[in-house]
Every structure is written in C-alpha cells, then in structure tokens.
Design a protein around this motif. Structure first.
Motif, PDB file in Angstrom:
ATOM      1  N   GLY A 133       0.810  -1.207   0.000  1.00 34.12           N
ATOM      2  CA  GLY A 133       0.000   0.000   0.000  1.00 34.12           C
ATOM      3  C   GLY A 133       0.847   1.260   0.000  1.00 34.12           C
ATOM      4  O   GLY A 133       1.998   1.259  -0.436  1.00 34.12           O
ATOM      5  N   VAL A 134       0.276   2.343   0.509  1.00 35.43           N
ATOM      6  CA  VAL A 134       0.983   3.621   0.625  1.00 35.43           C
ATOM      7  C   VAL A 134       1.394   3.793   2.075  1.00 35.43           C
ATOM      8  O   VAL A 134       0.564   3.777   2.984  1.00 35.43           O
ATOM      9  CB  VAL A 134       0.090   4.795   0.177  1.00 35.43           C
ATOM     10  N   LEU A 135       2.689   3.977   2.310  1.00 36.38           N
ATOM     11  CA  LEU A 135       3.232   4.116   3.653  1.00 36.38           C
ATOM     12  C   LEU A 135       3.535   5.565   3.977  1.00 36.38           C
ATOM     13  O   LEU A 135       3.805   6.369   3.074  1.00 36.38           O
ATOM     14  CB  LEU A 135       4.514   3.279   3.788  1.00 36.38           C
ATOM     15  N   LYS A 136       3.515   5.863   5.234  1.00 32.34           N
ATOM     16  CA  LYS A 136       3.925   7.184   5.701  1.00 32.34           C
ATOM     17  C   LYS A 136       5.417   7.169   5.985  1.00 32.34           C
ATOM     18  O   LYS A 136       5.964   6.151   6.429  1.00 32.34           O
ATOM     19  CB  LYS A 136       3.141   7.547   6.962  1.00 32.34           C
ATOM     20  N   ILE A 137       6.095   8.260   5.683  1.00 32.81           N
ATOM     21  CA  ILE A 137       7.542   8.322   5.892  1.00 32.81           C
ATOM     22  C   ILE A 137       7.889   7.904   7.323  1.00 32.81           C
ATOM     23  O   ILE A 137       7.298   8.385   8.289  1.00 32.81           O
ATOM     24  CB  ILE A 137       8.076   9.738   5.603  1.00 32.81           C
ATOM     25  N   GLY A 138       8.835   7.004   7.446  1.00 31.84           N
ATOM     26  CA  GLY A 138       9.247   6.483   8.744  1.00 31.84           C
ATOM     27  C   GLY A 138       8.619   5.146   9.086  1.00 31.84           C
ATOM     28  O   GLY A 138       9.101   4.440   9.982  1.00 31.84           O
ATOM     29  N   ASP A 139       7.547   4.776   8.366  1.00 28.71           N
ATOM     30  CA  ASP A 139       6.902   3.485   8.629  1.00 28.71           C
ATOM     31  C   ASP A 139       7.775   2.332   8.129  1.00 28.71           C
ATOM     32  O   ASP A 139       8.576   2.482   7.208  1.00 28.71           O
ATOM     33  CB  ASP A 139       5.535   3.411   7.952  1.00 28.71           C
ATOM     34  N   THR A 181      11.154 -16.829   3.502  1.00 27.57           N
ATOM     35  CA  THR A 181      11.857 -15.551   3.603  1.00 27.57           C
ATOM     36  C   THR A 181      10.861 -14.402   3.635  1.00 27.57           C
ATOM     37  O   THR A 181       9.754 -14.516   3.103  1.00 27.57           O
ATOM     38  CB  THR A 181      12.824 -15.345   2.426  1.00 27.57           C
ATOM     39  N   GLN A 182      11.274 -13.321   4.253  1.00 27.32           N
ATOM     40  CA  GLN A 182      10.445 -12.127   4.350  1.00 27.32           C
ATOM     41  C   GLN A 182      11.187 -10.922   3.806  1.00 27.32           C
ATOM     42  O   GLN A 182      12.416 -10.917   3.718  1.00 27.32           O
ATOM     43  CB  GLN A 182      10.056 -11.853   5.805  1.00 27.32           C
ATOM     44  N   MET A 183      10.417  -9.909   3.433  1.00 30.66           N
ATOM     45  CA  MET A 183      11.012  -8.644   3.036  1.00 30.66           C
ATOM     46  C   MET A 183      10.512  -7.545   3.973  1.00 30.66           C
ATOM     47  O   MET A 183       9.416  -7.639   4.542  1.00 30.66           O
ATOM     48  CB  MET A 183      10.645  -8.294   1.592  1.00 30.66           C
ATOM     49  N   THR A 184      11.330  -6.536   4.137  1.00 32.55           N
ATOM     50  CA  THR A 184      10.976  -5.376   4.955  1.00 32.55           C
ATOM     51  C   THR A 184      11.038  -4.133   4.081  1.00 32.55           C
ATOM     52  O   THR A 184      12.048  -3.900   3.402  1.00 32.55           O
ATOM     53  CB  THR A 184      11.932  -5.227   6.145  1.00 32.55           C
ATOM     54  N   VAL A 185       9.952  -3.366   4.091  1.00 31.36           N
ATOM     55  CA  VAL A 185       9.907  -2.114   3.332  1.00 31.36           C
ATOM     56  C   VAL A 185       9.928  -0.967   4.338  1.00 31.36           C
ATOM     57  O   VAL A 185       9.039  -0.854   5.189  1.00 31.36           O
ATOM     58  CB  VAL A 185       8.638  -2.017   2.458  1.00 31.36           C
ATOM     59  N   LYS A 186      10.950  -0.130   4.259  1.00 31.30           N
ATOM     60  CA  LYS A 186      11.083   1.019   5.144  1.00 31.30           C
ATOM     61  C   LYS A 186      10.896   2.291   4.337  1.00 31.30           C
ATOM     62  O   LYS A 186      11.647   2.566   3.405  1.00 31.30           O
ATOM     63  CB  LYS A 186      12.452   1.009   5.820  1.00 31.30           C
ATOM     64  N   ALA A 187       9.865   3.057   4.684  1.00 30.39           N
ATOM     65  CA  ALA A 187       9.507   4.263   3.924  1.00 30.39           C
ATOM     66  C   ALA A 187      10.477   5.391   4.263  1.00 30.39           C
ATOM     67  O   ALA A 187      10.466   5.920   5.385  1.00 30.39           O
ATOM     68  CB  ALA A 187       8.075   4.661   4.234  1.00 30.39           C
ATOM     69  N   LEU A 188      11.308   5.748   3.296  1.00 29.98           N
ATOM     70  CA  LEU A 188      12.309   6.797   3.508  1.00 29.98           C
ATOM     71  C   LEU A 188      12.064   8.025   2.641  1.00 29.98           C
ATOM     72  O   LEU A 188      12.172   9.166   3.119  1.00 29.98           O
ATOM     73  CB  LEU A 188      13.714   6.242   3.215  1.00 29.98           C
ATOM     74  N   ASN A 189      11.724   7.822   1.386  1.00 29.65           N
ATOM     75  CA  ASN A 189      11.572   8.930   0.440  1.00 29.65           C
ATOM     76  C   ASN A 189      10.192   8.896  -0.189  1.00 29.65           C
ATOM     77  O   ASN A 189       9.743   7.849  -0.665  1.00 29.65           O
ATOM     78  CB  ASN A 189      12.638   8.835  -0.651  1.00 29.65           C
TER      79      ASN A 189
END
Length: 377
Positions: free
Chosen positions: A241-247, A292-300
């Motif tokens: 989905g759409v993440l907020k910066i820092g999520d 396996t898992q992936m991690t998405v970190k909202a930076l930009n």
C-alpha cells in the motif's frame, strides 16, 4: 564423391541450425513465459494438419495484429474460473478482436467454447499464430516430443546428468571413430570439422540446459507501493500500500523447498534501497524448506514499482561470488554459472594442440577453396 560431401555438409548445417533454433526457443519461452518461435503440439485435436509431437513454427503476434478465420493460434485462457494453464493450438472459426474469437480443433466436432465452456478467446491471451506456407502450417515432425519430455521432467534433477552422459557417449564414439581412421589415413581427421563442432555444440547444449533449468526455478517479482509524507492508504494490487515516511512493514516474500539431491544456492536482489530481506542469500540443502520475508522502510516520498530477483543457482561457484554477480546483474550471474559446465567442451578444440592445428588447417583450406571459386566466377 564431392556431391556426397556437399550433401553431408548441408545436412550437418541444417541440424545445427535447428538445434540452435530450438535452444533459443527454449530459453525465450522460459523468459517470456509463453511459447517463443515454436511450440510443441500436445494432442491430436488438430489432426491431420498437426499431430502430437509436432514442433510448429510460430509467427510473432501482438494484441494489435489482425486475425481472421482459419488462422491457427496458440493461446491460454486467463479469466476467472476458466483459467487453463496449458497452451493450446486451435483454429479460429469465428469471432473478432472486440468480442473474442471462437476456436476449434480440426479433429473436434464442437468448438472449444461449446466443449469446455470457456469464453471467446481475447487477443491478449494469444501468444502467436502458426506460420503458414501454401495453406499448411510449418512444422518439424516428432521433435516436439523432446520439448514435451523436457517439460514433464523440468523438476527432475536427473535430466541434466542424463543429457551430459548422452553427449559424452556421442563424443567418445566420435573420437573412437577418428582414432580408427587415423590408423589408415592421417589426413582424414583434418578433412572435417565435425568433431570440433560436436564439442562446441555439446558444450553449448549443456550451458543452455543448465541456464534454462536455473531460469525456470528463479522468480522475478514486482512490488508496487507508495510513500507519503502525510498518511497511509491502500493501493490496489499491492500488499504494502501507501506508507507514511518512517513506517516499516514486513511481508512474506518467497518459500523455498529443495526436493532434489544436491544443494541449491539462492540469491535475492533488488535495486530499491528501501527494501531489505530477512535472508538475501542462502544455501538450500536437499529436503530443506525455508521461508523468507522482506521489509519495506519508507524513507523517500513517491510511487515505486520495484523489481525483486529471486535467483536459484546450481552450486558451481561459492555463494558469496554468485551473490556479488547477481547484485550487479541477475543475467550476468546466470550466464557465468551456465557456462561453467559447458565451457571446457566448447574450448577443447582450441586448447587441444592437435585439434587446434587441424581446425586451422581445415579453415585455411575452406578459405582458399572459396577464394578460388569466387575468382573463377
């Protein structure tokens, strides 16, 4: 005698061209995930025009191309409850691009829509149409059985060793034949490039089969998501989905299960710096199951459509080396590893002193012969 040699040369060239064409088709089919250049006939539903085991030459098709009745197309139904995994090759009997095409096997009494209850065939479900000459589809009889067998055995790790053994026997028989000839005529071996070509194409065949096997088990994933400065939101077709910066969110990526009898090396790569993996490289032992898992970190902030490559490789190089190659390019890693088992055979005619001299001598003779024929003409 001269005409016999020319005939043998022409036949040899034709065989090599067909083999190369089939190899390119096999790799292209795996990459495109649809029939490429040619397709194997799986049943006798198109008899007498086509029979099971025929290899049909395909004409490239896009949804913008026009089709008409009597065209023979290869298609796969991809809608709702009617999804059919196997590609079919039947003739168009009615319909149009807007409403869909009605299809039927020449040997069948009813259309596919009547018999199987499938909807009319949409243009985007069509991978190609048969190349026709004088009203008949171009085909290579019987060779399609090889493709069908390979398709049925693609998950069997015995397939590549069997092919390697067959090629080794062919080479050994050829060498034994040349050795016997050498006892009676030392120049006999220099009059033909057959053994050099057998070595090269045997090595190339092994490389193509190894590459195709790894490509078939690897995955190419696309992840669409967004990053916003203000709020989170859902995004159609995305499990992020759409993440907020820092999520930061965790999602399942892939499951690996090694049912073979030797280990496989896994390398997971992406160009998106906001995506990381629980394990980006691992050795999958026989009988082992790994999630396996992936991690998405909202930076930009922005909209992203990221590519993730999950590469499955044979253990022909150390895992760290493979991962470094895959980080540069998945295709680079695939090509390098595919060439390793076939390269010794491909290079043997160059590395072996006697064969190298023999090859050079034959090439010079051929060049002089061609120059002589050109000067006379």
């Amino acid at each position: 005698m001269k005409s016999t040699k020319i005939f043998k040369l022409v036949v040899t060239i034709i065989i090599y061209v067909i083999a190369a064409f089939m190899a390119v088709s096999a790799v292209g089919t795996i990459v495109a995930k649809q029939p490429f250049l040619m397709t194997a006939i799986r049943s006798n539903s198109m008899y007498p025009q086509l029979e099971r085991g025929d290899l049909v030459i395909l004409n490239e098709f896009s949804s913008k191309d026009s089709l008409s009745t009597k065209d023979i197309i290869v298609f796969r139904v991809e809608e709702g409850n009617y999804i059919i995994n196997d590609w079919m090759m039947h003739r168009i009997t009615d319909g149009n691009a807007r409403d869909g095409f009605i299809t039927k096997g020449d040997a069948n009494e009813r259309t596919d829509q009547e018999d199987m209850g499938i909807p009319p065939i949409k243009p985007e479900w069509i991978a190609g149409k048969a190349l026709v000459l004088r009203g008949k589809p171009l085909k290579i009889p019987l060779l399609g059985h090889l493709a069908l067998y390979a398709e049925q055995s693609k998950n069997s790790q015995l397939l590549l060793p069997i092919i390697a053994v067959i090629l080794a026997v062919i080479i050994a028989v050829g060498e034994l034949k040349n050795t016997k000839k050498g006892k009676h005529a030392k120049t006999e071996k220099t009059e033909s490039l057959d053994m050099q070509l057998i070595y090269f194409f045997s090595g190339l065949t092994i490389a193509v089969m190894v590459g195709a096997s790894m490509l078939a088990t690897s995955q190419h994933l696309n992840l669409s998501y967004g990053v916003s400065e203000t709020e989170e939101a859902a995004l159609m077709g995305s499990n992020v989905g759409v993440l907020k910066i820092g999520d930061e969110v965790d999602r399942p990526l892939a499951e690996f299960n090694n049912n073979g009898f030797f280990p496989l090396l896994v390398s997971i790569t992406t160009d998106d710096e906001q995506i990381s993996f629980s394990r980006d490289k691992l050795i999958l032992k026989p009988g082992q199951y790994v999630e396996t898992q992936m991690t998405v970190k909202a930076l930009n902030p922005g909209d992203y459509n990221s590519s993730i490559r999950v590469g499955m490789f044979f253990p022909l190089l150390p895992l760290d080396w493979i991962h470094v190659l895959a980080q540069r390019s998945y295709w680079l890693a695939l090509i390098v590893i595919s060439l390793i088992p076939g390269l010794p055979l491909m290079l043997y005619p160059v590395l072996d002193k006697k064969m190298r001299k023999s090859t050079a001598k034959v090439i010079r003779q051929r060049i002089r012969r061609i120059k002589g024929e050109l000067s006379r003409s």
